[in-house]
Design an enzyme around this catalytic site. Structure first.
Site, mmCIF file in Angstrom:
data_model
loop_
_atom_site.group_PDB
_atom_site.id
_atom_site.type_symbol
_atom_site.label_atom_id
_atom_site.label_comp_id
_atom_site.label_asym_id
_atom_site.label_seq_id
_atom_site.Cartn_x
_atom_site.Cartn_y
_atom_site.Cartn_z
ATOM 1 N N SER A 155 43.777 47.206 38.393
ATOM 2 C CA SER A 155 43.570 46.746 39.762
ATOM 3 C C SER A 155 42.311 47.369 40.360
ATOM 4 O O SER A 155 41.215 47.140 39.878
ATOM 5 C CB SER A 155 44.808 47.043 40.604
ATOM 6 O OG SER A 155 44.723 46.442 41.864
ATOM 7 N N ASP A 298 39.507 42.469 45.235
ATOM 8 C CA ASP A 298 39.460 43.662 44.393
ATOM 9 C C ASP A 298 39.256 43.206 42.948
ATOM 10 O O ASP A 298 39.206 42.007 42.662
ATOM 11 C CB ASP A 298 40.704 44.530 44.605
ATOM 12 C CG ASP A 298 41.960 43.972 43.977
ATOM 13 O OD1 ASP A 298 42.029 42.756 43.740
ATOM 14 O OD2 ASP A 298 42.899 44.754 43.722
#
Length: 544
Positions: A155, A298
């Site tokens: 992530s 992201d």
């Protein structure tokens, strides 16, 4: 530090059991230096051997390196062997599992290892042929009827990290007791060199079907909107561009220096839109092209941050709570009550409480859950929207049971286009929400630690000697143990939630003040800002 015989022998055993030539050589090199008397190498070896990485509800995350306390092929192999046994124990032998990946260091090798372990274990394995956003994997689990999905991703973690995220048959991330069951299955797995692997997974492309679904979101009729966006060197740029094209938003401008996947993330210190400086290039581009909206994804594109132009012409990123209530109120205004007569919206205990006020005004249900989308998507029947303040947004629970930055960005473009056609902006909507429901200001105190034990000591200190007031407001303590390691302090118009981060070495305190608007919105905001500053100072002192 000196090398002990116990540490040396453990390293020799790991090297013998590692099926990957590269990481075997890597650990051999560190061990050789430690055996030669290099104290720093001995310390590094001890850290690498301090594992294994703990498998929790967020899966695995750690630095890409050799040894049990890192992300490598051996760790992924044993982890997947444990997942396979867990699936078999729950009656899913031979069923379908989907494997995806981002573009971080090691992701392709780790995804290949996971797919081959599952194939050898008799499962029907389907894989993506290229790096894709995490929401596409979550979509595929539900659309294909898989019993599990594995996404190799870290992530928004630092460049050195990678991770392993697991979805169950519901299409959502796993929750207890599954994590404990899998952890025990991993512990019982044989050494990685002894875990069978076999090629043969089928390559599939679910992206067109995912994009078709995104285009069905309530985007309105207007399409005239200019958007600046960044993928922060992650995998979101191509998918975002395709989603905008499918939905009819052609005026998209990407930050070129951050559009191509690059696991070194050369232009940002931390590839997280929340971090200071991470969106500087985005906001500069938004100003340069005279955009109506700025969007930051992201690296695995499951989070979405929005940037807006202030009334003085400058640009700023909205806080996660501002984006949450902005899109939440919009989603509620578009719900077809003939199809969803009793809609539910949800957020977490650390997010702004304004969404609850909006839901009440709209005649909708509202729920607060523990932090994490694994809980939010399980908030109840009729869920139409969920968000968490850490830039996680689910505007499409009907086809992705997780946060989805691509879908949220597309919906935000639709809202911005409608507002532009009406001569309004997102800031106008936020002002109206504050006038109607009160000023809700939120902030965060984040303490990064090198020793995780510090977090536990600070939590114990607050539990044993809780403050009687914060920022001049009397507060009471609520301890959420045993359900969660969370402390909540509340008073008149004040709330502080303290918890250890589940994904980073941080202790976080989430602050909120609420002030009604009795006369001037500007005066109410100024008073709330003053109270928030006092609260922040008090919390910083509390956690010192």
């Amino acid at each position: 530090m000196t090398l002990t015989s116990t540490l040396r022998d453990a390293a020799f055993r790991w090297i013998a059991d590692d099926p990957d030539d590269g990481t075997r050589a890597e650990l051999q090199n560190v061990l050789a230096k430690a055996m030669g008397g290099d104290a720093s190498a001995a310390e590094e070896l001890a850290d690498r051997m301090a594992g294994p990485l703990e498998f929790g509800t967020a899966g695995l995350r750690g630095p890409v390196r050799a040894g049990p306390n890192g992300m490598n092929v051996a760790v992924v192999t044993r982890t997947t062997a444990g997942v396979a046994e867990w699936l078999k124990a729950h009656g899913h032998a031979g069923a379908l599992v989907v494997v995806g990946r981002d573009a971080r260091h090691g992701s392709e090798a780790f995804a290949t290892a996971a797919a081959e372990v599952l194939t050898a274990a008799g499962f029907d394995v389907k894989v993506f042929g290229r790096p894709l956003p995490t929401p596409v994997l979550a979509f595929a689990v539900g659309r294909l009827g898989a019993v599990a999905g594995i996404q190799i991703t870290a992530s928004h973690n630092p460049p050195a990290d990678n991770g392993y995220k697991l979805y169950d048959a519901t299409g959502g991330q796993i929750v207890p007791p599954s994590d404990g069951e899998i952890e025990r299955a991993i512990q019982a797995a044989p050494p990685a060199v002894g875990v069978p692997r076999a090629a043969g997974a089928e390559v599939v492309d679910l992206l067109p079907r995912y994009l078709d679904e995104v285009a069905t979101l309530p985007l309105g009729h207007d399409r005239t909107v200019r958007v600046a966006a960044t993928a922060l060197h992650g995998v979101g740029a191509d998918t975002l561009r395709a989603a905008f094209e499918r939905a009819g938003f052609p005026d998209l401008h990407l930050v070129g220096a951050q559009a191509t996947p690059d696991p070194d993330f050369p232009t940002v210190s931390f590839p997280n839109p929340e971090e200071p400086g991470a969106t500087d290039l985005l906001l500069a581009l938004a100003s340069e092209v005279d955009a109506d909206l700025a969007i930051a994804l992201d690296p695995d594109a499951d989070r979405c941050a929005l940037g807006v132009r202030e009334r003085d012409g400058s640009w700023r990123m909205l806080r996660g709570d501002e984006t949450g209530v902005l899109l939440g109120s919009y989603v509620l205004s578009t719900v077809d009550r003939t199809l969803v007569p009793d809609p539910l919206v949800a957020t977490t205990i650390v997010s702004s409480s304004m969404l609850g006020e909006i839901a009440k005004a709209e005649g909708a249900r509202y729920a607060e859950t523990l932090t994490g989308f694994k809980w939010l998507v399980r908030a109840g029947e009729g869920l139409v929207f969920a968000y968490e303040e850490a830039l996680g947004l689910c505007v499409n629970p009907g086809f992705v049971r997780d946060k989805d930055g691509i879908a949220a960005a597309t919906l935000a473009a639709g809202l911005a286009a409608q507002l532009k056609a009406a001569g309004r902006t997102p800031l106008d909507v936020l002002d109206e929400l504050a006038q109607r429901h009160g000023v809700h200001l939120t902030d965060q105190v984040s303490l990064r630690v090198t020793d995780l034990a510090v977090r536990g000591r600070l939590m114990t200190k607050v539990r044993e000697t809780p403050p009687s007031s914060l920022g001049g407001v009397a507060v009471t303590l609520e301890d959420l143990l045993p359900d969660a390691d969370v402390l909540r302090l509340t008073g008149d118009g004040v709330r502080v939630v303290v918890r250890p981060s589940g994904t980073e070495p941080k202790l976080k305190a989430y602050l909120q003040v609420v002030a009604p608007v009795t006369d001037s919105l500007a005066d109410a905001r100024a008073a709330a800002q003053e109270r928030l500053a006092a609260l922040r100072s008090a919390v910083e002192e509390l956690l010192a």
